[in-house]
Scaffold this motif. Structure first.
Motif, PDB file in Angstrom:
ATOM      1  N   THR A 175       0.816  -1.224   0.000  1.00 21.19           N
ATOM      2  CA  THR A 175       0.000   0.000   0.000  1.00 21.19           C
ATOM      3  C   THR A 175       0.846   1.270   0.000  1.00 21.19           C
ATOM      4  N   ILE A 176       2.150   1.139  -0.200  1.00 21.23           N
ATOM      5  CA  ILE A 176       3.048   2.288  -0.240  1.00 21.23           C
ATOM      6  C   ILE A 176       3.397   2.599  -1.692  1.00 21.23           C
ATOM      7  N   TYR A 177       3.125   3.826  -2.117  1.00 19.85           N
ATOM      8  CA  TYR A 177       3.409   4.269  -3.484  1.00 19.85           C
ATOM      9  C   TYR A 177       4.434   5.398  -3.406  1.00 19.85           C
ATOM     10  N   THR A 178       5.588   5.196  -4.030  1.00 21.09           N
ATOM     11  CA  THR A 178       6.616   6.238  -4.031  1.00 21.09           C
ATOM     12  C   THR A 178       6.941   6.638  -5.467  1.00 21.09           C
ATOM     13  N   SER A 179       7.393   7.881  -5.621  1.00 24.86           N
ATOM     14  CA  SER A 179       7.640   8.397  -6.968  1.00 24.86           C
ATOM     15  C   SER A 179       8.704   9.479  -6.942  1.00 24.86           C
ATOM     16  N   GLY A 180       9.147   9.850  -8.131  1.00 23.39           N
ATOM     17  CA  GLY A 180      10.022  10.995  -8.279  1.00 23.39           C
ATOM     18  C   GLY A 180       9.248  12.281  -8.062  1.00 23.39           C
ATOM     19  N   PRO A 181       9.887  13.432  -8.251  1.00 27.21           N
ATOM     20  CA  PRO A 181       9.257  14.716  -7.927  1.00 27.21           C
ATOM     21  C   PRO A 181       8.184  15.150  -8.908  1.00 27.21           C
ATOM     22  N   ALA A 182       7.417  16.154  -8.465  1.00 24.42           N
ATOM     23  CA  ALA A 182       6.463  16.905  -9.308  1.00 24.42           C
ATOM     24  C   ALA A 182       5.413  16.006  -9.944  1.00 24.42           C
ATOM     25  N   THR A 183       5.559  15.669 -11.230  1.00 21.09           N
ATOM     26  CA  THR A 183       4.529  14.900 -11.941  1.00 21.09           C
ATOM     27  C   THR A 183       4.335  13.515 -11.346  1.00 21.09           C
ATOM     28  N   GLY A 184       5.311  13.018 -10.589  1.00 17.83           N
ATOM     29  CA  GLY A 184       5.140  11.732  -9.931  1.00 17.83           C
ATOM     30  C   GLY A 184       3.953  11.724  -8.993  1.00 17.83           C
ATOM     31  N   SER A 185       3.615  12.892  -8.456  1.00 17.03           N
ATOM     32  CA  SER A 185       2.451  12.999  -7.574  1.00 17.03           C
ATOM     33  C   SER A 185       1.160  12.686  -8.317  1.00 17.03           C
ATOM     34  N   PHE A 186       1.041  13.188  -9.557  1.00 14.98           N
ATOM     35  CA  PHE A 186      -0.124  12.856 -10.380  1.00 14.98           C
ATOM     36  C   PHE A 186      -0.176  11.356 -10.654  1.00 14.98           C
ATOM     37  N   ASP A 187       0.948  10.804 -11.106  1.00 13.88           N
ATOM     38  CA  ASP A 187       0.984   9.398 -11.496  1.00 13.88           C
ATOM     39  C   ASP A 187       0.639   8.484 -10.326  1.00 13.88           C
ATOM     40  N   ALA A 188       1.253   8.729  -9.170  1.00 17.11           N
ATOM     41  CA  ALA A 188       0.992   7.891  -8.005  1.00 17.11           C
ATOM     42  C   ALA A 188      -0.461   8.007  -7.556  1.00 17.11           C
ATOM     43  N   SER A 189      -1.004   9.222  -7.599  1.00 14.54           N
ATOM     44  CA  SER A 189      -2.386   9.440  -7.137  1.00 14.54           C
ATOM     45  C   SER A 189      -3.389   8.752  -8.053  1.00 14.54           C
ATOM     46  N   LEU A 190      -3.150   8.798  -9.361  1.00 16.31           N
ATOM     47  CA  LEU A 190      -4.038   8.099 -10.287  1.00 16.31           C
ATOM     48  C   LEU A 190      -4.006   6.592 -10.052  1.00 16.31           C
ATOM     49  N   LEU A 191      -2.832   6.063  -9.747  1.00 19.54           N
ATOM     50  CA  LEU A 191      -2.725   4.627  -9.481  1.00 19.54           C
ATOM     51  C   LEU A 191      -3.410   4.249  -8.165  1.00 19.54           C
ATOM     52  N   VAL A 192      -3.272   5.100  -7.156  1.00 18.19           N
ATOM     53  CA  VAL A 192      -3.969   4.837  -5.896  1.00 18.19           C
ATOM     54  C   VAL A 192      -5.479   4.922  -6.093  1.00 18.19           C
ATOM     55  N   LEU A 193      -5.924   5.905  -6.849  1.00 19.79           N
ATOM     56  CA  LEU A 193      -7.355   6.033  -7.125  1.00 19.79           C
ATOM     57  C   LEU A 193      -7.864   4.781  -7.840  1.00 19.79           C
ATOM     58  N   LYS A 194      -7.082   4.281  -8.779  1.00 21.18           N
ATOM     59  CA  LYS A 194      -7.460   3.051  -9.474  1.00 21.18           C
ATOM     60  C   LYS A 194      -7.574   1.889  -8.499  1.00 21.18           C
ATOM     61  N   ALA A 195      -6.632   1.799  -7.563  1.00 20.85           N
ATOM     62  CA  ALA A 195      -6.666   0.722  -6.576  1.00 20.85           C
ATOM     63  C   ALA A 195      -7.868   0.843  -5.645  1.00 20.85           C
ATOM     64  N   LEU A 196      -8.257   2.073  -5.330  1.00 15.91           N
ATOM     65  CA  LEU A 196      -9.382   2.301  -4.421  1.00 15.91           C
ATOM     66  C   LEU A 196     -10.732   2.107  -5.089  1.00 15.91           C
ATOM     67  N   ARG A 197     -10.861   2.607  -6.317  1.00 15.77           N
ATOM     68  CA  ARG A 197     -12.178   2.650  -6.952  1.00 15.77           C
ATOM     69  C   ARG A 197     -12.252   1.911  -8.286  1.00 15.77           C
ATOM     70  N   VAL A 198     -11.179   1.287  -8.697  1.00 15.80           N
ATOM     71  CA  VAL A 198     -11.098   0.507  -9.920  1.00 15.80           C
ATOM     72  C   VAL A 198     -11.493   1.353 -11.134  1.00 15.80           C
ATOM     73  N   LYS A 199     -11.867   0.733 -12.266  1.00 12.71           N
ATOM     74  CA  LYS A 199     -12.001   1.443 -13.530  1.00 12.71           C
ATOM     75  C   LYS A 199     -13.162   2.430 -13.543  1.00 12.71           C
TER      76      LYS A 199
END
Length: 228
Positions: A175-199
């Motif tokens: 359940t830990i999502y890590t990323s590089g700076p700046a745009t990584g925040s968008f990418d990680a958040s979209l993946l977490v949202l997918k995990a929480l609410r699926v397609k």
């Protein structure tokens, strides 16, 4: 019309009726609101949390800006931010806990370490962007886990017990999502949202982004273009 005829007071400051209606419509369409805690502090990096704030706000989540006290802090640089919640007020049932880059003084602060150790264990998902990964590791959340960050921080991750991973992709370990700076925040958040609410949530998010884009006449994010 004067400047104050359309202003609406919110916990974050003045807004407008149209924006508040947009937020209300999104929240009304969801069976349950996500609870998202975003860590802010003196010297934090706004661009490392903007992606999470944008993605989860558009998804109708309740957003909490969390710090020790409700006092004005400056994001780096010249970005005044008023926390909306203290450590003691943070709920135990966060869906997502988010941190971006924070200064070394904050990473070494015992009160901050205790907060992340407690809240990070209880949140369903945790996102660390840039130096935020080091914050998670200092709080003991990355022991034995694969994690990434920016190129300067990746070599430091083994010092906090993590298995360092280079590159620009989001690294997911349970359940830990890590990323590089700046745009990584968008990418990680979209993946977490997918995990929480699926397609279904991604389709809804795409619709919401397109609605806002139509209002403001701006192009859709590339990573959501054409997604059905």
């Amino acid at each position: 019309m004067s400047d104050h005829d359309y202003a609406v007071e919110t916990i974050y400051g003045l807004s407008t009726p149209s924006i508040q209606a947009l937020i209300a419509a999104g929240r009304a369409s969801q069976p349950a609101l996500l609870k998202v805690g975003i860590f802010v502090c003196p010297g934090y990096m706004p661009m490392d949390i903007n992606g999470a704030q944008s993605v989860f706000t558009i998804a109708g989540a309740e957003i909490y800006f969390i710090w020790k006290r409700r006092e004005l802090v400056e994001g780096y640089i010249g970005w005044p931010t008023m926390p909306t919640m203290t450590f003691d007020e943070c709920p135990d049932d966060l869906d997502v806990l988010v941190t971006g880059m924070v200064p070394p003084e904050v990473i070494e602060d015992p009160a901050v370490i205790r907060f992340f150790a407690r809240a990070g264990q209880k949140a369903k998902y945790v996102i660390g962007t840039c130096y935020g990964s080091l914050m998670l590791g200092t709080a003991g959340l990355l022991k034995g886990r694969r994690a990434t960050s920016n190129s300067n921080v990746v070599p430091m991750l083994p010092d906090v017990g993590a298995v360092a991973v280079g590159g620009s992709d989001v690294v997911i370990d349970d359940t830990i999502y890590t990323s590089g700076p700046a745009t990584g925040s968008f990418d990680a958040s979209l993946l977490v949202l997918k995990a929480l609410r699926v397609k279904s949530w991604l389709r809804w998010l795409n619709w919401r982004l397109n609605t806002i884009r139509a209002r403001r006449s701006v192009p859709a994010p590339r990573n959501l273009q054409g997604r059905k």
